[in-house]
Design a protein around this motif. Sequence first.
Motif, PDB file in Angstrom:
ATOM      1  N   GLN A   1       0.831  -1.202   0.000  1.00  0.00           N
ATOM      2  CA  GLN A   1       0.000   0.000   0.000  1.00  0.00           C
ATOM      3  C   GLN A   1       0.870   1.257   0.000  1.00  0.00           C
ATOM      4  O   GLN A   1       0.589   2.219  -0.713  1.00  0.00           O
ATOM      5  N   GLU A   2       1.944   1.236   0.778  1.00  0.00           N
ATOM      6  CA  GLU A   2       2.864   2.376   0.810  1.00  0.00           C
ATOM      7  C   GLU A   2       3.536   2.587  -0.547  1.00  0.00           C
ATOM      8  O   GLU A   2       3.725   3.717  -0.991  1.00  0.00           O
ATOM      9  N   ARG A   3       3.866   1.482  -1.189  1.00  0.00           N
ATOM     10  CA  ARG A   3       4.501   1.580  -2.513  1.00  0.00           C
ATOM     11  C   ARG A   3       3.549   2.230  -3.513  1.00  0.00           C
ATOM     12  O   ARG A   3       3.942   3.113  -4.292  1.00  0.00           O
ATOM     13  N   LEU A   4       2.293   1.807  -3.493  1.00  0.00           N
ATOM     14  CA  LEU A   4       1.313   2.375  -4.407  1.00  0.00           C
ATOM     15  C   LEU A   4       1.056   3.853  -4.113  1.00  0.00           C
ATOM     16  O   LEU A   4       0.923   4.669  -5.025  1.00  0.00           O
ATOM     17  N   LEU A   5       0.983   4.190  -2.842  1.00  0.00           N
ATOM     18  CA  LEU A   5       0.775   5.588  -2.466  1.00  0.00           C
ATOM     19  C   LEU A   5       1.959   6.459  -2.903  1.00  0.00           C
ATOM     20  O   LEU A   5       1.784   7.611  -3.306  1.00  0.00           O
ATOM     21  N   PHE A   6       3.167   5.899  -2.823  1.00  0.00           N
ATOM     22  CA  PHE A   6       4.345   6.619  -3.288  1.00  0.00           C
ATOM     23  C   PHE A   6       4.245   6.900  -4.791  1.00  0.00           C
ATOM     24  O   PHE A   6       4.579   7.993  -5.256  1.00  0.00           O
ATOM     25  N   GLN A   7       3.770   5.891  -5.544  1.00  0.00           N
ATOM     26  CA  GLN A   7       3.610   6.071  -6.992  1.00  0.00           C
ATOM     27  C   GLN A   7       2.547   7.127  -7.299  1.00  0.00           C
ATOM     28  O   GLN A   7       2.700   7.933  -8.225  1.00  0.00           O
ATOM     29  N   VAL A   8       1.470   7.115  -6.520  1.00  0.00           N
ATOM     30  CA  VAL A   8       0.418   8.120  -6.694  1.00  0.00           C
ATOM     31  C   VAL A   8       0.993   9.511  -6.455  1.00  0.00           C
ATOM     32  O   VAL A   8       0.740  10.458  -7.214  1.00  0.00           O
TER      33      VAL A   8
END
Length: 311
Positions: free
Chosen positions: A122-129
């Motif tokens: 989830q943190e990885r995806l939020l970083f990409q966002v």
Amino acid sequence: MIFILMSLIFILMTCNFIQYLQRKNRDNNLEYLSNKLEQVLEQGSVGQLLLVTEDKKLQVLLIKINKLLDAHQQKIAKYTQSRRSMKKMLTNVSHDLKTPLTVVLGYIEIIQKGGTMDHKEQERLLFQVHRKTEEIIELMNAFFDLARLESGDKELALTKVNMNEICKDNLLSFYDIVQTKGLTIDFQLPDNAIYVLGNKEALDRVLHNLLSNAIRYGSDGNILGLTLSLNEKYVCIDVWDRGKGIDEQKQDLVFERMFTLEESRNKALHGSGLGLTITKRLLEQMNGTIQLQSHPYQKTTFTVTLPRMIY
């Protein structure tokens, strides 16, 4: 006496007839000019008016009309080019906005549906966002900055600026990325302070854009160069690299809106295509210029020239 009187009458009649012919010829010429000008207004036709006449005043008028038509033709060409450029810019902006927005939407949907998603994922995806959102903001800021510059809404306050400090500060701002890429720095700066009449914020942006481009596109040459020099009238800043450079046929296009090299469309080298256009507009407002010379894998140099300020 009668002979003299008859001669005078004949001379007067001849003069009147000549004047009549001259007026008729002038009227015909004026009608021709009027019809031609009407064609220009109604049909948008261009080209010079051709007229054979001995009338000096008509000759002067014809010269001035042709100058006006030349200026009109140049404005039409500039307007047409501007429309094409704007259309291309809007198309590219739309594309460059749509792509990251689609990615952001996809990440958000994954997060929303991933009820049992691992916290690290989830943190990885939020970083990409977050990263993609920054790309969108950067592109929109560049777009609006260029619009303001070209509309004349953004005026620069010019003051005395120390170019030695500008060059040092901007090069230092890239120190970490230069070290990461293993680039050699060739930094040539005079011992004495060099001043220009400019805007510090604008000059920072100019140097930042040029150094960023040199690192982005020229890092395969393994060297980044910055040279500050001057003569009696001007200050010159050269930002250069020994990378793959820019093909000769594309060198005249690099300052146009939304021009990007093909490889700049990939994620690693993504650029908005507005940086050099904004750079040129900023320099124009400071009475400066920018030029490009590029010989692939030998030397690619962007040269900024500004009026020297002497105290």
